[in-house]
Every structure is written in structure tokens, then in C-alpha cells.
Enzyme design. Sequence first.
Site, mmCIF file in Angstrom:
data_model
loop_
_atom_site.group_PDB
_atom_site.id
_atom_site.type_symbol
_atom_site.label_atom_id
_atom_site.label_comp_id
_atom_site.label_asym_id
_atom_site.label_seq_id
_atom_site.Cartn_x
_atom_site.Cartn_y
_atom_site.Cartn_z
ATOM 1 N N HIS A 129 0.826 -1.222 0.000
ATOM 2 C CA HIS A 129 0.000 0.000 0.000
ATOM 3 C C HIS A 129 0.854 1.263 0.000
ATOM 4 O O HIS A 129 1.868 1.355 0.688
ATOM 5 C CB HIS A 129 -1.019 -0.024 1.141
ATOM 6 C CG HIS A 129 -0.486 0.134 2.536
ATOM 7 N ND1 HIS A 129 -0.277 1.357 3.129
ATOM 8 C CD2 HIS A 129 -0.160 -0.776 3.486
ATOM 9 C CE1 HIS A 129 0.143 1.198 4.365
ATOM 10 N NE2 HIS A 129 0.237 -0.097 4.609
ATOM 11 N N ASP A 132 6.030 2.291 7.231
ATOM 12 C CA ASP A 132 4.750 1.613 7.057
ATOM 13 C C ASP A 132 3.920 2.466 6.099
ATOM 14 O O ASP A 132 3.326 3.450 6.509
ATOM 15 C CB ASP A 132 4.055 1.450 8.408
ATOM 16 C CG ASP A 132 2.684 0.811 8.313
ATOM 17 O OD1 ASP A 132 2.349 0.249 7.259
ATOM 18 O OD2 ASP A 132 1.944 0.880 9.304
ATOM 19 N N GLU A 137 -5.121 1.518 2.427
ATOM 20 C CA GLU A 137 -4.999 0.358 3.325
ATOM 21 C C GLU A 137 -5.208 0.758 4.770
ATOM 22 O O GLU A 137 -5.826 0.017 5.549
ATOM 23 C CB GLU A 137 -3.613 -0.292 3.152
ATOM 24 C CG GLU A 137 -3.433 -1.614 3.908
ATOM 25 C CD GLU A 137 -2.930 -1.464 5.332
ATOM 26 O OE1 GLU A 137 -2.894 -2.481 6.056
ATOM 27 O OE2 GLU A 137 -2.583 -0.331 5.746
ATOM 28 N N GLU A 138 -4.693 1.918 5.148
ATOM 29 C CA GLU A 138 -4.727 2.322 6.548
ATOM 30 C C GLU A 138 -6.135 2.612 7.055
ATOM 31 O O GLU A 138 -6.347 2.761 8.262
ATOM 32 C CB GLU A 138 -3.839 3.561 6.765
ATOM 33 C CG GLU A 138 -2.354 3.324 6.534
ATOM 34 C CD GLU A 138 -1.697 2.463 7.611
ATOM 35 O OE1 GLU A 138 -2.413 2.031 8.539
ATOM 36 O OE2 GLU A 138 -0.482 2.237 7.517
#
Length: 352
Positions: A65, A174, A208-209
Site C-alpha cells: 500500500h 509503514d 490500506e490504513e
Amino acid sequence: MAIDVALLSRICEAPGAPGFEKLIRELVLKEIKGLADEIRIDNMGNVVALKKGRSSAKRSMAAAHMDEIGFIVTHVDDKGFIRFNPLGGFDAKALTSQRVIVHGKKDLLGVMGAKPTHIMQPEDRNKPAKITDYFIDTGLPKKEVAKYVEVGNPVTRWSPLLEMGECVNVKSLDNRVCVFLLIEALRALVKSRKKPAYDFYAVFTVQEEVGLRGANVSALEIKPDFGFGLDTTIAYDVPGSTPQERCTALGEGAGIKIMDSSVICDYRMVAYMKQTADKHKIQWQPEILAAGGTDTAGLQRMVPGGSIAGAVSVPTRHIHQTIEMVNKKDLQASIDLLVACVCELDKGDWSF
């Protein structure tokens, strides 16, 4: 192979809150030009790069992502201070004095402010911080802020990449580290002239988050037989941790996911990834993540009949904090593992 730290730095430092991935997407498109047989963008903004395999009888897909945890502007008060909602999961205590960029008509640098401890009541000093305690201070009056900022503008963190020993340290590893991983895997396939076993879809996903949204729609369209999630995982190998808590550790290799809160990886895929790593002398470690999910869940579920899914996880310290840290050796192992896995899928035992 040396890690291209300059490229990793550009990828991590590029802004791209969930739903606002335009600039990081443009960077990805530039870097993968010429590395795939077909490249396209779907309606949600996922970047899909197809690398033709030795066979088109099946399909494999890897998802990394592009979005990073961020914020969205909800209000500008009469003094020019900006209020916001989070986009993704934040540990509120990590916001204190954090530098951010407000992406309006013009980028404005700001800092997260809150009530100073000196004037708090004693009973308030020990209370956990809340997102609503914070505001963004750009140092500008309302009149100037209003020229550039409006409700709905995204906000991202500001943090340049630094190398520390064998590690890199920067915001948004991330999951920008896996955006880098997937780009470098495509580059390695071109350089080595290796072909994936089956048609390989390298997908750089959005949102995605906030719920694996990009991976879900990509999996629905591509319908992979085999899925590889690419994401960070907790490396709790620091003072105060216990062996059963650590999940993974920096410097001990690529993480092979067994499960997290959103997915139980297919045991056939887990066995295949371990065997492939051992065959190629790639250092690896098992990963079970008690809380948190990844695109792996979307790859597994959002396919008629499901896919045989697993994940390569990059061990990361300080996830969802002001900065995050990964070991370059673990990153290289993760690149090598993904390349080996997509090239040898036809040699796996997929029987029940």
C-alpha cells in the site's frame, strides 16, 4: 546488492495520506516505467503492473500500500489554528510537537500543539493523550491560513530519512518500505531476466490504513490464484519486551506471516515460503501479529473461491510513531524472498 537509500528516502518522504495518494503514485509510476509488460491505474487509484509469466494458466499478485497514516483538516479557528481528524490509526502520545505538512493550495509546515504540562491540573497530567487535545500551529494568522487551507485538505508528517548503523529511520516506513520492496523486486526480475512462474500482478494499493480498500477492489478485479501481502510488522525487540511479545526482531531476516488479526495465512503458502527461503539461503523469521491487519486479508478473501495467500513482512520498530526503523539486511532479504517465491510457484505443493 546494496539498498538504494536515495530512492527509499524519496518514497518515504513523498506525501500520500489515505485517499490522497497522488504524489506517491506519480513517483511509483516514474520508477516502474519499463519494468513491466503492462501498467495501468484503476478507478480508485491503485497502480497495477503486470509482469508476464512463463505461464498464464494462473495468476499471482503482490500488494504494497502506498498510503501513510495522516490527517484531514476539519476546522480553522479565528486564530488560524487547525483542527483535524486522523486518517488511519494514531497513538495520540506520538503527536506531541510533531512536524506536519498541510497540503492545501500551498504546502504549509506546521507543528502539533497541545496544552503545556506546566498549566495542567495535577489530575490531568497522568491522563492518556487524546487526538482531540491537539491542534496544528502554522505560525500564521487566520487571514494567511485561509488563503491556502480549507476543510478537507490532507495533512502528512514531516521527517527526513537518516541512516543509523545498519538501519534507516524515517516516517512512513509503514508501508513505503514495501513500495520500495515491490519496485526493487520488479527491477530484479528485469535485471536477472527471470520470469515469474505465472502472470504476476504487482499492485501498489491505496487506502490500506483505513480498511484495505484498494487491495479489496484490486483482488476483485485480478482474481489471483496466489496472493502476497507486503507490509511492515512489529519488531518489539527493545528494552522491556519479553521473548513472547517481540513478534519479530531487527536483523533476523524477512518475516513470513503466519497470522494477524485479519488473516490466517494458508499453511501451504507458509510452508512454501519457508522452503523457498531455506533453498535460497534467505534469512527469515516467523511472524504472528496479535493486533493489526494488512492487504493480505483482501488478497485472500476478495476473490471467488479465495486465493492461496501469505505475506512478506518487514520487521519495523516504532510503527505508527513519529519515526519508524528497519534494518537494511531484513529489507534485502524481503526483496529476495518475494522474487524467489513468485518465480517458483509452479514448483510448490498446493494439494490439501
